[in-house]
Design an enzyme around this catalytic site. Structure first.
Site: not given
Length: 283
Positions: A51, A201, A32, A101, A99, A145, A177
């Site tokens: 990014r 990040l 995101y 993995h 579902r 991210k 961070e």
């Protein structure tokens, strides 16, 4: 009624539908970005979307259209929703599939969604932040991210319950961070911040700050900071897309400097402000 982006369509909020089998819902399998809007214009959109695509590539996810088209769609979303001050949020998941993995097979298309948020007019300036240190228990690819933010959420809640704005994360006593920000200390006129690596990040606002430092001739040391040294900093500030540069007044109940923004921080805030886009003229 607000408009949303769903893949390549612009829809109203009551038309937004996400499958229960979306891998973002099951696994946090996605990436995101959040882009700040000033005066109706997106700030550093190319850097943010660059990014986004880098993060997607790192998790081996190919997005269905290119960066320029993505930026154009988000700009239209901002304009259609009449956002003057606020942000646009965009995320991409690997798609909806049964579902398991491992990655789904061919024919599964990533799901892209985006929405905007407007900020109140004439909002007061944010007060200097108080930080609470917390163990950095995140995974080892913080340079991506991703949607996997549970550790960040837990740290932010720990800070919130202590009456603080943000968590100051550290790995075995080495500051990395914040839960949703980058961190900077100032000692004897020199800025200290963690180097770019898989442990942080590389924030877009962080990159703008580094550019400002270069233009100002401001000394910067990109090297790990010990938590015990942070308490002795003359100044401290954090950076993020939504906050820009936010001074820090105290960490773990210990006052930083005199508790007010210091000269280096104020100088950088002014330099950052000068880089913001001109407001888009309205008819």
């Amino acid at each position: 009624m607000s408009m949303y982006l769903m893949n390549d369509r612009f829809v109203k909020d009551d038309e937004v539908t996400i499958s229960i089998e979306d891998r973002g819902y099951y696994f946090g399998d996605g990436v995101y970005e959040v882009i700040r809007v000033y005066g109706g214009a997106m700030f550093t959109a190319e850097e943010h979307i660059g990014r986004l695509y880098e993060s997607a590539e790192k998790i081996r996810m190919e997005l269905p259209y290119g960066e320029e088209e993505m930026i154009a769609k988000l700009a239209r979303l901002v304009a259609d929703n009449g956002v003057k001050e606020g942000h646009v949020y965009v995320q991409a998941t690997r798609g909806a599939a049964p579902r398991v993995h491992q990655f789904p097979g061919e024919g599964i298309t990533p799901v892209i969604t985006a929405y905007t948020k407007s900020y109140p007019d004439h909002a007061p300036a944010a007060e200097p932040a108080k930080l609470k240190s917390a163990a950095d228990i995140r995974w080892l690819r913080c340079d991506i991210k991703s949607l996997n933010l549970l550790a960040n959420v837990m740290a932010k809640q720990e800070a919130f319950e202590a009456g603080c704005t943000e968590a100051l994360l550290h790995r075995d006593g080495t500051v990395t961070e914040g839960s949703s920000s980058n961190m900077f200390g100032v000692k004897d006129g020199v800025i200290h911040t963690h180097p770019v690596s898989n442990f942080i990040l590389n924030g877009i606002t962080r990159r703008v700050i580094m550019q400002c430092c270069e233009e100002l001739g401001q000394p910067v040391k990109e090297e790990p900071m010990a938590l015990e040294d942070v308490y002795e900093m003359d100044e401290f500030f954090l950076s993020s897309t939504t906050n820009g540069i936010l001074p820090v007044s105290e960490i773990d109940g210990r006052k930083i400097g005199d508790g007010h923004p210091g000269p280096v921080t104020e100088r950088l805030m002014a330099a950052f402000e000068s880089k913001l886009p001109e407001p888009i003229a309205t008819r």
